[in-house]
Write a protein that holds these residues in place. Structure first.
Motif: not given
Length: 363
Positions: A253, A245, A261
């Motif tokens: 995201l 992430a 995220h």
């Protein structure tokens, strides 16, 4: 105005000196760690300088925020110790009056911190991931240096070459020891070269022999060959689907709002919001008694910074684990710190006003 220009000049000098010291310390720490990783085989030695640059860019938002916070605290603390604050207070300039000139000076830095956190942070992390991934996925024969024994990535093979060409694509006098479950094989060849087949790498050995040993029975088999092909590498590059992430762009995201995220997004937005809160908190924490030695307020300020950024990391973990939603996490950590900073600033302003009233002679 004299007040604004004096404060900005002192704050700029303090910020520049503090940033140089912090960057020197942090980069030295990362350099030692990166050299250790290169010595341990985790990263390529030739990529150390490039990797250090990417890591420095990743941590630049934190270094800027910390330098700005320390600069505010030390500058105002010096003004307290030199009795400049008493003069300004007696002139009718309260502590809250320092907020406007400080913000007018540091707002470009706060914008820069936000840009670095939202855009440069994921880009730097992605470059680091790709560098390490490229090194881990290189062919086994490329790990070998002439005259040295070197194990493969999974530890199942040991390679040795006598010499190679300048580009490393062809090796002479190749020795390969391979261990499998219940068996062991030794392969030697006069020469070897790398061939690509799609996204896989093979080494082609020529003019050699192979000895297989069954460990359970002790049986041996000897085979000679003119050409022998061995798979020594997997995919040359990895896809973007496996990126962590922290290496994904902010837009990804936002468009893929999973818990992990959102946790990473909370960290990036928190870096931007943290800079604003630290400015207000630094003004409130800056206080010193000219009659008392020591810099306890600076130690308290550093402790507050550590606690704040630990809370920022906790908020990321809470959102990523689903313990707390994205909005409430930002409100609790950063909204709470904003209230603490404003309350502390009000308390300092009220205290300085009361001191001046007590010291003012009766008319």
């Amino acid at each position: 105005m004299l007040f604004d220009s004096t404060l900005r000049r002192d704050l700029s000098r303090s910020f520049g000196a503090t940033l140089i010291v912090i960057m020197t310390i942090v980069i030295t720490m990362f350099l030692i760690r990166t050299l250790g990783q290169a010595a341990g085989g985790a990263v390529a030695p030739q990529d150390v300088a490039l990797l250090l640059g990417y890591i420095s860019l990743e941590n630049l938002p934190t270094m800027l925020s910390l330098s700005l916070f320390i600069a505010i605290v030390t500058t105002l603390t010096r003004m307290y110790r030199d009795s400049e604050m008493v003069i300004w207070f007696a002139s009718g300039v309260g502590l809250a009056r320092f907020v406007r000139p400080v913000l007018s000076l540091v707002w470009p830095l706060l914008v820069l911190v936000a840009i670095l956190a939202l855009f440069v942070w994921p880009w730097g992390n992605r470059q680091v991931v790709e560098l390490r991934d490229r090194y881990e996925r290189r062919s086994d024969i490329s790990r070998v240096a002439p005259g040295q024994f070197q194990s493969s990535a999974d530890g199942s093979r040991v390679f040795f070459i006598d010499r190679d060409t300048g580009d490393g694509s062809i090796a002479n006098n190749v020795f390969v020891l391979e261990r499998r479950e219940g068996s062991e094989s030794v392969t030697s060849a006069r020469s070897g070269r790398i061939e690509l087949d799609g996204d896989q790498r093979f080494v082609v050995l020529e003019d050699g022999q192979r000895t297989d040993l069954e460990l359970a029975t002790g049986e041996k088999r000897l085979a000679e060959f003119e050409s022998y092909r061995v798979l020594v590498g997997e995919a040359l590059t990895s896809g973007t689907d496996n990126l962590p992430a922290k290496a994904r762009s902010t837009w990804q995201l936002l468009t893929q709002p999973t818990e992990r995220h959102l946790g990473e997004l909370a960290w990036r937005i928190g870096l931007a919001l943290g800079g604003i809160n630290l400015v207000l908190l630094g003004i409130g924490l800056a206080s010193a008694n000219p009659r008392r030695a020591g810099n306890w307020n600076l130690l308290v300020a550093l402790l507050a910074f550590v606690v704040y950024y630990n809370l920022l990391s906790l908020s990321q973990a809470w959102v990523a684990s689903g313990t707390l939603a994205f909005g409430p996490a930002l409100a609790v950590v950063h909204g709470g710190m904003f209230m603490v900073a404003v309350t502390l600033l009000w308390w300092r302003e009220r205290g300085s006003s009361m001191v001046l009233r007590r010291r003012r002679p009766a008319g």
